[in-house]
Enzyme design. Sequence first.
Site, PDB file in Angstrom:
ATOM      1  N   ASP A  53       0.849  -1.184   0.000  1.00 51.63           N
ATOM      2  CA  ASP A  53       0.000   0.000   0.000  1.00 51.63           C
ATOM      3  C   ASP A  53       0.889   1.239   0.000  1.00 51.63           C
ATOM      4  O   ASP A  53       1.894   1.305   0.728  1.00 51.63           O
ATOM      5  CB  ASP A  53      -0.902  -0.008   1.237  1.00 51.63           C
ATOM      6  CG  ASP A  53      -1.952   1.086   1.191  1.00 51.63           C
ATOM      7  OD1 ASP A  53      -3.039   0.828   0.641  1.00 51.63           O
ATOM      8  OD2 ASP A  53      -1.685   2.189   1.710  1.00 51.63           O
ATOM      9  N   ASN A  57      -2.214  13.160  -3.015  1.00 48.91           N
ATOM     10  CA  ASN A  57      -3.336  13.677  -3.798  1.00 48.91           C
ATOM     11  C   ASN A  57      -3.722  15.093  -3.383  1.00 48.91           C
ATOM     12  O   ASN A  57      -3.963  15.966  -4.225  1.00 48.91           O
ATOM     13  CB  ASN A  57      -4.554  12.755  -3.644  1.00 48.91           C
ATOM     14  CG  ASN A  57      -4.528  11.575  -4.621  1.00 48.91           C
ATOM     15  OD1 ASN A  57      -3.895  11.634  -5.667  1.00 48.91           O
ATOM     16  ND2 ASN A  57      -5.224  10.514  -4.271  1.00 48.91           N
ATOM     17  N   HIS A  86      -4.770  15.003  -7.973  1.00 49.92           N
ATOM     18  CA  HIS A  86      -5.078  13.611  -8.329  1.00 49.92           C
ATOM     19  C   HIS A  86      -4.353  13.153  -9.590  1.00 49.92           C
ATOM     20  O   HIS A  86      -4.043  11.964  -9.735  1.00 49.92           O
ATOM     21  CB  HIS A  86      -6.595  13.446  -8.506  1.00 49.92           C
ATOM     22  CG  HIS A  86      -7.347  13.512  -7.214  1.00 49.92           C
ATOM     23  ND1 HIS A  86      -7.496  12.427  -6.383  1.00 49.92           N
ATOM     24  CD2 HIS A  86      -7.970  14.545  -6.596  1.00 49.92           C
ATOM     25  CE1 HIS A  86      -8.198  12.773  -5.317  1.00 49.92           C
ATOM     26  NE2 HIS A  86      -8.502  14.061  -5.416  1.00 49.92           N
ATOM     27  N   ASP A 121      -2.190   9.807  -9.873  1.00 54.75           N
ATOM     28  CA  ASP A 121      -2.289   8.767 -10.901  1.00 54.75           C
ATOM     29  C   ASP A 121      -0.910   8.409 -11.448  1.00 54.75           C
ATOM     30  O   ASP A 121      -0.613   7.237 -11.704  1.00 54.75           O
ATOM     31  CB  ASP A 121      -3.178   9.245 -12.053  1.00 54.75           C
ATOM     32  CG  ASP A 121      -4.652   9.324 -11.666  1.00 54.75           C
ATOM     33  OD1 ASP A 121      -5.004   8.792 -10.598  1.00 54.75           O
ATOM     34  OD2 ASP A 121      -5.423   9.914 -12.434  1.00 54.75           O
ATOM     35  N   GLU A 144      -4.963   2.572  -3.856  1.00 52.27           N
ATOM     36  CA  GLU A 144      -3.503   2.655  -3.861  1.00 52.27           C
ATOM     37  C   GLU A 144      -2.879   1.361  -3.355  1.00 52.27           C
ATOM     38  O   GLU A 144      -1.747   1.338  -2.883  1.00 52.27           O
ATOM     39  CB  GLU A 144      -3.017   3.846  -3.013  1.00 52.27           C
ATOM     40  CG  GLU A 144      -3.287   3.732  -1.530  1.00 52.27           C
ATOM     41  CD  GLU A 144      -4.606   4.365  -1.093  1.00 52.27           C
ATOM     42  OE1 GLU A 144      -4.707   4.740   0.078  1.00 52.27           O
ATOM     43  OE2 GLU A 144      -5.540   4.478  -1.902  1.00 52.27           O
TER      44      GLU A 144
END
Length: 327
Positions: A204, A212, A217, A221, A247
């Site tokens: 994770d 973010n 965002h 990505d 994630e």
Amino acid sequence: MDEHSHPPPPLTPELEELTLALLHSRGEVERLREREHLFSSLLDSVNTVLWAFDWDAQRIIYVSPAYERVFGRNAGLLMADYGEWLNSIYPDDVEHAAASFAEVLVKGAVEDREYRILRADGQLRWLSDKCFISRQAEAGKPLIVVGIAEDITDKKHLEGELHRLATTDVLTQSSNRRYFFECAHTEFQQATQEEAPLAFLLLDVDNFKHINDTYGHQMGDVVLQRIAQCGSAALRRGDLFGRIGGEEFAALFPCCTEELALQIAERLQREIQRLVFSCNGTTFGVTVSQGLTSLTRADVTLDTLFARADAAMYDAKRQGKNRIIRA
């Protein structure tokens, strides 16, 4: 008519019958020519290769005009040497093509033959090549096999694209959750049946919400995409890797001991730590927390491995992140 001319003598029944037969025959010839012309036009217009093969002589005795368009090769050379067809088959598919062709002797028809060919211009194409026994071998007569070969390259590409869309995470291009666990279940069953080693890894991204919120965002990505690339680079051929949550990623290592799995996880950890991102003049890095576990005799479902790896991953979070915990 003057007084010295005479009407032609009436036809005898035999001569009349012969005349009618000649007229009928001439009409039949014209109709045959018309049908032959129509059939030839049809063969010229379709992109399907019709062929006939003399099994005993191992030679092509007929091939339709579409052969030259589909194969990009000269039909005359094929009629002279059946090896032309064999040589056009993609090397990896030669064995399958030959074996499936031979099945026609047993089954009488083979309708599921698919293989690739290399055209003379280097193009790789997919063929569906159905074949049937047209005439069984008799005294003095050879066994004839006829077939229909169709270019299905576009269909294959569409199937591949549909499979990719159904199995791939759109953002990271790694396996999506459904496909990852589908493959993982298969590997788990095989490992338990063969008593082979198997390892399961969860990771994770640390502080992903902060990434973010701080960089946006779109940058988030990019982080996920780069981590997926690290996964592809660090894992072995045959290992599974996929994005199973926002994630969160997972990996499965078939035929892999616990120690080897730890080495792979450490390699992945290092690759991710080397990543550098830049946004609005600011650079930053990322870390991940990983939970690793291995198959035991007590594990009866994949879910038990997943639960242990999940608990170990959250233990890594609690212990300060950016680490691997084994369970």
